[in-house]
Design a protein around this motif. Sequence first.
Motif, PDB file in Angstrom:
ATOM      1  N   ALA A 110      -2.958  -5.610  -0.542  1.00  0.00           N
ATOM      2  CA  ALA A 110      -2.772  -6.377   0.691  1.00  0.00           C
ATOM      3  C   ALA A 110      -1.572  -6.569   1.125  1.00  0.00           C
ATOM      4  CB  ALA A 110      -3.196  -7.945   0.407  1.00  0.00           C
ATOM      5  N   VAL A 111      -0.440  -6.600   0.155  1.00  0.00           N
ATOM      6  CA  VAL A 111       0.940  -6.683   0.462  1.00  0.00           C
ATOM      7  C   VAL A 111       1.522  -5.108   1.029  1.00  0.00           C
ATOM      8  CG1 VAL A 111       3.383  -6.949  -0.809  1.00  0.00           C
ATOM      9  CG2 VAL A 111       1.568  -8.357  -1.388  1.00  0.00           C
ATOM     10  N   LEU A 112       0.993  -4.066   0.488  1.00  0.00           N
ATOM     11  CA  LEU A 112       1.194  -2.707   0.825  1.00  0.00           C
ATOM     12  C   LEU A 112       0.770  -2.635   2.315  1.00  0.00           C
ATOM     13  CD1 LEU A 112       2.137   0.019  -0.106  1.00  0.00           C
ATOM     14  CD2 LEU A 112      -0.157   0.435  -0.533  1.00  0.00           C
ATOM     15  N   ALA A 113      -0.429  -3.382   2.684  1.00  0.00           N
ATOM     16  CA  ALA A 113      -1.155  -3.049   4.111  1.00  0.00           C
ATOM     17  C   ALA A 113      -0.152  -3.850   4.879  1.00  0.00           C
ATOM     18  CB  ALA A 113      -2.241  -3.528   4.019  1.00  0.00           C
ATOM     19  N   ALA A 114       0.535  -4.723   4.556  1.00  0.00           N
ATOM     20  CA  ALA A 114       1.458  -5.695   5.520  1.00  0.00           C
ATOM     21  C   ALA A 114       2.626  -5.037   5.840  1.00  0.00           C
ATOM     22  CB  ALA A 114       1.539  -6.992   5.024  1.00  0.00           C
ATOM     23  N   ALA A 115       3.239  -3.983   4.997  1.00  0.00           N
ATOM     24  CA  ALA A 115       4.313  -3.400   5.136  1.00  0.00           C
ATOM     25  C   ALA A 115       4.280  -2.235   6.641  1.00  0.00           C
ATOM     26  CB  ALA A 115       4.918  -2.568   4.176  1.00  0.00           C
ATOM     27  N   ASP A 116       5.595  -2.115   7.227  1.00  0.00           N
ATOM     28  CA  ASP A 116       5.912  -1.393   8.373  1.00  0.00           C
ATOM     29  C   ASP A 116       5.461   0.005   8.239  1.00  0.00           C
ATOM     30  OD1 ASP A 116       6.499  -3.442  10.708  1.00  0.00           O
ATOM     31  OD2 ASP A 116       7.815  -3.930   8.896  1.00  0.00           O
ATOM     32  N   GLN A 117       6.091   0.475   6.971  1.00  0.00           N
ATOM     33  CA  GLN A 117       5.812   1.729   6.642  1.00  0.00           C
ATOM     34  C   GLN A 117       5.583   1.928   5.055  1.00  0.00           C
ATOM     35  OE1 GLN A 117       8.814   4.486   7.752  1.00  0.00           O
ATOM     36  NE2 GLN A 117       9.180   3.931   9.542  1.00  0.00           N
ATOM     37  N   ARG A 118       4.690   2.790   4.541  1.00  0.00           N
ATOM     38  CA  ARG A 118       4.340   2.996   3.220  1.00  0.00           C
ATOM     39  C   ARG A 118       4.523   4.249   2.685  1.00  0.00           C
ATOM     40  NH1 ARG A 118       1.405   0.048   6.355  1.00  0.00           N
ATOM     41  NH2 ARG A 118       0.424   1.839   7.257  1.00  0.00           N
ATOM     42  N   ALA A 119       5.071   4.384   1.465  1.00  0.00           N
ATOM     43  CA  ALA A 119       5.193   5.658   0.846  1.00  0.00           C
ATOM     44  C   ALA A 119       5.138   5.557  -0.737  1.00  0.00           C
ATOM     45  CB  ALA A 119       6.975   6.216   1.148  1.00  0.00           C
ATOM     46  N   ALA A 120       5.169   6.785  -1.448  1.00  0.00           N
ATOM     47  CA  ALA A 120       4.827   6.482  -2.731  1.00  0.00           C
ATOM     48  C   ALA A 120       5.473   7.513  -3.438  1.00  0.00           C
ATOM     49  CB  ALA A 120       3.126   6.358  -3.058  1.00  0.00           C
ATOM     50  N   TYR A 121       5.937   7.547  -4.764  1.00  0.00           N
ATOM     51  CA  TYR A 121       6.363   8.707  -5.477  1.00  0.00           C
ATOM     52  C   TYR A 121       5.086   9.368  -6.014  1.00  0.00           C
ATOM     53  CZ  TYR A 121      10.792   6.716  -6.108  1.00  0.00           C
ATOM     54  OH  TYR A 121      12.062   5.978  -6.055  1.00  0.00           O
ATOM     55  N   ARG A 122       5.297  10.691  -6.377  1.00  0.00           N
ATOM     56  CA  ARG A 122       4.297  11.910  -6.559  1.00  0.00           C
ATOM     57  C   ARG A 122       3.268  11.370  -7.779  1.00  0.00           C
ATOM     58  NH1 ARG A 122       6.073  17.046  -8.264  1.00  0.00           N
ATOM     59  NH2 ARG A 122       7.643  15.723  -9.515  1.00  0.00           N
ATOM     60  N   HIS A 123       3.820  10.735  -8.469  1.00  0.00           N
ATOM     61  CA  HIS A 123       3.058  10.391  -9.749  1.00  0.00           C
ATOM     62  C   HIS A 123       2.384   8.996  -9.458  1.00  0.00           C
ATOM     63  CE1 HIS A 123       5.054  13.907 -11.187  1.00  0.00           C
ATOM     64  NE2 HIS A 123       3.942  14.231 -11.691  1.00  0.00           N
ATOM     65  N   ALA A 124       2.502   8.182  -8.591  1.00  0.00           N
ATOM     66  CA  ALA A 124       2.086   6.989  -8.325  1.00  0.00           C
ATOM     67  C   ALA A 124       0.488   6.942  -8.393  1.00  0.00           C
ATOM     68  CB  ALA A 124       2.689   6.320  -6.903  1.00  0.00           C
ATOM     69  N   ARG A 125      -0.003   5.532  -8.744  1.00  0.00           N
ATOM     70  CA  ARG A 125      -1.489   5.642  -8.797  1.00  0.00           C
ATOM     71  C   ARG A 125      -1.731   4.418  -7.986  1.00  0.00           C
ATOM     72  NH1 ARG A 125      -0.921  10.161  -9.822  1.00  0.00           N
ATOM     73  NH2 ARG A 125      -1.679  11.526 -11.372  1.00  0.00           N
ATOM     74  N   PHE A 126      -3.310   4.636  -7.430  1.00  0.00           N
ATOM     75  CA  PHE A 126      -3.630   3.480  -6.593  1.00  0.00           C
ATOM     76  C   PHE A 126      -5.183   3.238  -7.205  1.00  0.00           C
ATOM     77  CE2 PHE A 126      -0.411   5.661  -4.025  1.00  0.00           C
ATOM     78  CZ  PHE A 126      -0.121   4.563  -3.160  1.00  0.00           C
ATOM     79  N   LYS A 127      -5.423   1.987  -7.226  1.00  0.00           N
ATOM     80  CA  LYS A 127      -6.791   1.296  -7.633  1.00  0.00           C
ATOM     81  C   LYS A 127      -7.361   0.567  -6.551  1.00  0.00           C
ATOM     82  CE  LYS A 127     -10.209   0.845 -10.367  1.00  0.00           C
ATOM     83  NZ  LYS A 127      -9.671   0.380 -12.168  1.00  0.00           N
TER      84      LYS A 127
END
Length: 205
Positions: A110-127
């Motif tokens: 929810a916090v991520l979705a509220a950001a204006d732009q979103r990025a991640a490092y290559r080895h980041a994981r999402f659940k």
Amino acid sequence: MPLFPHPHHQPEWQPPHPPALTPGFPGWLEERLFDQRIVMLRGQITHETASGIAAALLTLDSAGPEVVHLHVSSPGGGLGAALSVVDVLDALSAPVHALVTSEAGGAALAVLAAADQRAAYRHARFKLSEPRAAGVTGTADEVAAAAGQHLRELEEVVVRLAAITGKPRSRIEDDLSAGRALSAAEALEYGLIDEVVTPKKNGPR
């Protein structure tokens, strides 16, 4: 050297060092990052950590219009606490760019979705998992009211995720229920993030 100082000799007063907003993070490092307009969201999101993050975001917003960088490494936490950070993000004038450094799941989405732009490092994981509700005790009516509130908050998360990904709400709900896991590349394809950070170096020479 005397074992006991003279009663009239008082050490010079030093202002208390502000406590670190991020558990396990030294205060001096957090202050250095803060000077670079970087706020860390690490670990489970609690009301205590959410209050500290909100205060940091508001302080940086009042200091100038430059981009605020929110570094995210959180498996989730309380949905109510996460939405209190979302409310602050919605109210900021300065743009917020989120970077998932390790993981993002549950309420952290929810916090991520509220950001204006979103990025991640290559080895980041999402659940993709349903944010948990805070434990509620009391009468049957109180428990029912809390459950209804949680469903409304969960619906807001689904709507926000559908908005940034372009996916139907039914698809988001199914993926949250299933606890779908994504790599950074898969999160980019899914629409959760806008960019995967690539190495600036060409590798060993």
